[in-house]
Design a protein around this motif. Structure first.
Motif, mmCIF file in Angstrom:
data_model
loop_
_atom_site.group_PDB
_atom_site.id
_atom_site.type_symbol
_atom_site.label_atom_id
_atom_site.label_comp_id
_atom_site.label_asym_id
_atom_site.label_seq_id
_atom_site.Cartn_x
_atom_site.Cartn_y
_atom_site.Cartn_z
ATOM 1 N N GLY A 65 -7.915 -7.020 -0.002
ATOM 2 C CA GLY A 65 -7.782 -5.594 0.222
ATOM 3 C C GLY A 65 -6.930 -4.929 -0.841
ATOM 4 O O GLY A 65 -6.422 -5.556 -1.760
ATOM 5 N N PRO A 66 -6.757 -3.607 -0.747
ATOM 6 C CA PRO A 66 -6.006 -2.841 -1.735
ATOM 7 C C PRO A 66 -4.566 -3.292 -1.802
ATOM 8 O O PRO A 66 -3.961 -3.628 -0.801
ATOM 9 C CB PRO A 66 -6.110 -1.392 -1.192
ATOM 10 C CG PRO A 66 -7.250 -1.409 -0.235
ATOM 11 C CD PRO A 66 -7.292 -2.791 0.321
ATOM 12 N N GLN A 67 -4.018 -3.271 -3.002
ATOM 13 C CA GLN A 67 -2.636 -3.684 -3.158
ATOM 14 C C GLN A 67 -2.070 -3.154 -4.456
ATOM 15 O O GLN A 67 -2.770 -2.583 -5.283
ATOM 16 C CB GLN A 67 -2.544 -5.214 -3.149
ATOM 17 C CG GLN A 67 -3.352 -5.856 -4.263
ATOM 18 C CD GLN A 67 -3.273 -7.367 -4.220
ATOM 19 O OE1 GLN A 67 -2.205 -7.913 -4.001
ATOM 20 N NE2 GLN A 67 -4.372 -8.028 -4.397
ATOM 21 N N LEU A 68 -0.779 -3.359 -4.615
ATOM 22 C CA LEU A 68 -0.100 -2.934 -5.834
ATOM 23 C C LEU A 68 -0.473 -3.864 -6.977
ATOM 24 O O LEU A 68 -0.442 -5.072 -6.842
ATOM 25 C CB LEU A 68 1.417 -2.992 -5.607
ATOM 26 C CG LEU A 68 2.303 -2.680 -6.806
ATOM 27 C CD1 LEU A 68 2.187 -1.205 -7.163
ATOM 28 C CD2 LEU A 68 3.739 -3.044 -6.504
ATOM 29 N N ARG A 69 -0.854 -3.271 -8.089
ATOM 30 C CA ARG A 69 -1.121 -4.078 -9.260
ATOM 31 C C ARG A 69 0.195 -4.614 -9.775
ATOM 32 O O ARG A 69 1.098 -3.865 -10.112
ATOM 33 C CB ARG A 69 -1.808 -3.230 -10.325
ATOM 34 C CG ARG A 69 -2.202 -4.039 -11.560
ATOM 35 C CD ARG A 69 -2.901 -3.145 -12.566
ATOM 36 N NE ARG A 69 -3.214 -3.886 -13.763
ATOM 37 C CZ ARG A 69 -3.759 -3.339 -14.843
ATOM 38 N NH1 ARG A 69 -4.058 -2.056 -14.846
ATOM 39 N NH2 ARG A 69 -4.015 -4.075 -15.899
ATOM 40 N N GLU A 70 0.316 -5.934 -9.837
ATOM 41 C CA GLU A 70 1.597 -6.565 -10.117
ATOM 42 C C GLU A 70 2.089 -6.237 -11.523
ATOM 43 O O GLU A 70 1.321 -6.217 -12.491
ATOM 44 C CB GLU A 70 1.488 -8.079 -9.940
ATOM 45 C CG GLU A 70 1.151 -8.525 -8.539
ATOM 46 C CD GLU A 70 2.232 -8.178 -7.532
ATOM 47 O OE1 GLU A 70 1.909 -8.110 -6.327
ATOM 48 O OE2 GLU A 70 3.384 -7.977 -7.950
ATOM 49 N N ARG A 71 3.380 -5.978 -11.612
ATOM 50 C CA ARG A 71 4.091 -5.778 -12.868
ATOM 51 C C ARG A 71 3.580 -4.547 -13.627
ATOM 52 O O ARG A 71 3.670 -4.497 -14.839
ATOM 53 C CB ARG A 71 3.987 -7.022 -13.755
ATOM 54 C CG ARG A 71 4.544 -8.287 -13.092
ATOM 55 C CD ARG A 71 5.996 -8.137 -12.726
ATOM 56 N NE ARG A 71 6.526 -9.342 -12.136
ATOM 57 C CZ ARG A 71 7.751 -9.460 -11.649
ATOM 58 N NH1 ARG A 71 8.546 -8.427 -11.670
ATOM 59 N NH2 ARG A 71 8.161 -10.592 -11.131
ATOM 60 N N ARG A 79 -5.977 2.467 1.074
ATOM 61 C CA ARG A 79 -4.891 2.175 2.014
ATOM 62 C C ARG A 79 -3.548 2.114 1.295
ATOM 63 O O ARG A 79 -2.552 2.651 1.790
ATOM 64 C CB ARG A 79 -5.155 0.860 2.739
ATOM 65 C CG ARG A 79 -4.111 0.527 3.777
ATOM 66 C CD ARG A 79 -4.482 -0.712 4.559
ATOM 67 N NE ARG A 79 -3.452 -1.066 5.530
ATOM 68 C CZ ARG A 79 -3.514 -2.112 6.320
ATOM 69 N NH1 ARG A 79 -4.550 -2.928 6.276
ATOM 70 N NH2 ARG A 79 -2.541 -2.364 7.167
ATOM 71 N N ALA A 80 -3.510 1.461 0.129
ATOM 72 C CA ALA A 80 -2.256 1.353 -0.625
ATOM 73 C C ALA A 80 -1.757 2.723 -1.055
ATOM 74 O O ALA A 80 -0.557 3.006 -1.010
ATOM 75 C CB ALA A 80 -2.452 0.451 -1.836
ATOM 76 N N VAL A 81 -2.673 3.609 -1.466
ATOM 77 C CA VAL A 81 -2.281 4.957 -1.880
ATOM 78 C C VAL A 81 -1.770 5.747 -0.684
ATOM 79 O O VAL A 81 -0.765 6.473 -0.775
ATOM 80 C CB VAL A 81 -3.464 5.670 -2.558
ATOM 81 C CG1 VAL A 81 -3.147 7.150 -2.785
ATOM 82 C CG2 VAL A 81 -3.787 4.995 -3.885
ATOM 83 N N GLU A 82 -2.443 5.618 0.457
ATOM 84 C CA GLU A 82 -1.980 6.307 1.660
ATOM 85 C C GLU A 82 -0.583 5.835 2.071
ATOM 86 O O GLU A 82 0.260 6.637 2.493
ATOM 87 C CB GLU A 82 -2.971 6.086 2.799
ATOM 88 C CG GLU A 82 -4.284 6.850 2.611
ATOM 89 C CD GLU A 82 -5.288 6.541 3.708
ATOM 90 O OE1 GLU A 82 -5.192 5.456 4.315
ATOM 91 O OE2 GLU A 82 -6.168 7.392 3.954
ATOM 92 N N ALA A 106 -13.601 10.589 3.229
ATOM 93 C CA ALA A 106 -12.323 9.879 3.268
ATOM 94 C C ALA A 106 -11.606 9.982 1.929
ATOM 95 O O ALA A 106 -10.385 10.196 1.863
ATOM 96 C CB ALA A 106 -12.541 8.415 3.642
ATOM 97 N N LEU A 107 -12.362 9.830 0.845
ATOM 98 C CA LEU A 107 -11.765 9.926 -0.489
ATOM 99 C C LEU A 107 -11.283 11.342 -0.761
ATOM 100 O O LEU A 107 -10.217 11.551 -1.357
ATOM 101 C CB LEU A 107 -12.771 9.486 -1.547
ATOM 102 C CG LEU A 107 -12.255 9.439 -2.988
ATOM 103 C CD1 LEU A 107 -11.080 8.493 -3.105
ATOM 104 C CD2 LEU A 107 -13.376 9.015 -3.938
ATOM 105 N N GLU A 108 -12.057 12.324 -0.320
ATOM 106 C CA GLU A 108 -11.656 13.711 -0.529
ATOM 107 C C GLU A 108 -10.374 14.053 0.240
ATOM 108 O O GLU A 108 -9.541 14.829 -0.231
ATOM 109 C CB GLU A 108 -12.787 14.649 -0.115
ATOM 110 C CG GLU A 108 -14.021 14.567 -1.008
ATOM 111 C CD GLU A 108 -13.667 14.784 -2.473
ATOM 112 O OE1 GLU A 108 -12.950 15.752 -2.794
ATOM 113 O OE2 GLU A 108 -14.097 13.965 -3.305
ATOM 114 N N LYS A 109 -10.193 13.453 1.416
ATOM 115 C CA LYS A 109 -8.970 13.690 2.179
ATOM 116 C C LYS A 109 -7.759 13.131 1.445
ATOM 117 O O LYS A 109 -6.688 13.742 1.435
ATOM 118 C CB LYS A 109 -9.089 13.066 3.564
ATOM 119 C CG LYS A 109 -10.033 13.808 4.510
ATOM 120 C CD LYS A 109 -10.081 13.127 5.872
ATOM 121 C CE LYS A 109 -11.008 13.870 6.821
ATOM 122 N NZ LYS A 109 -11.098 13.202 8.153
ATOM 123 N N ILE A 110 -7.932 11.952 0.828
ATOM 124 C CA ILE A 110 -6.829 11.371 0.057
ATOM 125 C C ILE A 110 -6.506 12.249 -1.138
ATOM 126 O O ILE A 110 -5.335 12.509 -1.455
ATOM 127 C CB ILE A 110 -7.191 9.941 -0.384
ATOM 128 C CG1 ILE A 110 -7.272 9.011 0.834
ATOM 129 C CG2 ILE A 110 -6.149 9.412 -1.377
ATOM 130 C CD1 ILE A 110 -7.752 7.618 0.508
#
Length: 320
Positions: A65-71, A79-82, A106-110
């Motif tokens: 799933g979505p996550q922070l790109r390391e370093r 989800r990570a952006v929300e 959903a993308l437009e709401k973000i």
């Protein structure tokens, strides 16, 4: 009798003179203690006997799933952006996939939330997002964070003032969830700051923002290139350095945990490194009655920080 009780209390000078073993253990997360049994790694092996395999993998890198790109300063995935928006993480800009024939509500709401938060939003082709994505799961949105403003060690020492103070030193804790939880505890008990290593350690990212409940914005966090040298500087500023290790002979109730204290917590898997352990004035462990091997590093830090606060607030001393 008061005089008799004094005979059983070890002063900090006793610890400084070498009454406690300075050999590293895994950590303080519970344990019945092993009489200060020293750790002696086999040649070519790590602390738990593994063959050395170079740098340890970054925790969470294999999560789905979505996550922070390391370093990096990029966060990808809806989800990570929300979550970054929800925890108040400072964001510099956002790239959102261009509208297609069928609008993605959903993308437009973000995108609307980003705009309301004052984050500049740029519409870009999917190919540009693909090029930036670390794992191809950007889901149409990538945001760039603002660099976290780390403090200097001198800032932490200045925040400590002249009296009782607590500084939490993390010896390569790598999980952002644990890191954030530790920062939250440190801020709640009134610590002067947290000290972390620049390399091979968790940094302030979306995971730390979330688990710290925003405490990373209210407490000095210093990144240092050399933890052992940082401990020398803390000692020079009047701090006593405590290693949290299950191999300590004294439990937390009998150790001198008040006053100006630099509390060293080891990493999730390797504990406190040898060079850092050698800089510690004394060690302590958490007593344990149950069968589970240990608490995790964040839970153990909470217990130890509150014991420091109890000593300072109540004028408590180590148990006889």
């Amino acid at each position: 009798m008061p005089g008799e009780q004094a005979d059983y209390r070890k002063s900090r000078a006793d610890y400084r003179a070498g009454d406690q073993s300075r050999t590293p253990g895994r950590d303080v997360r519970g344990g019945k203690g092993k009489g200060g049994r020293p750790f002696r790694p086999a040649p070519g092996k790590g602390q738990h006997g593994e063959k050395n395999r170079g740098p340890r993998p970054v925790p969470g890198a294999a999560r789905r799933g979505p996550q922070l790109r390391e370093r990096t300063d990029l966060i990808e995935g809806r989800r990570a952006v929300e979550e970054a928006l929800a925890c108040g993480m400072p964001l510099r800009s956002a790239l959102v996939q261009e509208r297609s024939g069928e609008r993605d509500q959903a993308l437009e709401k973000i995108a609307a939330r980003l705009d309301e938060a004052g984050v500049p939003v740029e519409r870009v082709p999917r190919a540009r997002l693909d090029a930036l994505s670390s794992h191809g799961a950007h889901q149409g949105v990538v945001v760039r964070t603002r660099p976290f403003a780390y403090a200097e060690l001198s800032d932490v020492i200045a925040a400590a003032g002249e009296g009782d103070a607590l500084v939490v030193v993390l010896d390569h804790v790598t999980d952002q969830g644990n890191f954030g939880a530790i920062v939250r505890t440190a801020e709640v008990v009134g610590a002067a700051g947290v000290v972390v290593a620049k390399a091979r350690a968790a940094s302030v990212g979306v995971g730390a923002y979330k688990t710290s409940a925003g405490a990373v914005m209210h407490l000095p966090i210093a990144q240092v290139p050399n933890l052992a040298r940082a401990l020398d500087e803390l000692k020079a500023a009047g701090f006593w350095v405590c290693a949290a290790t299950e191999h300590a002979t004294e439990d937390v109730w009998h150790a001198p945990m008040g006053g100006r204290l630099a509390l060293v917590m080891g990493s999730e898997g390797e504990g406190i490194s040898r060079l850092v352990a050698e800089k510690c004035d004394f060690a302590c462990r958490l007593p344990q009655r149950g069968r589970v091997e240990s608490l995790n590093v964040a839970q153990a830090t909470t217990v130890l920080c509150y014991e420091w606060l109890r000593r300072v607030e109540c004028g408590g001393e180590a148990d006889a």
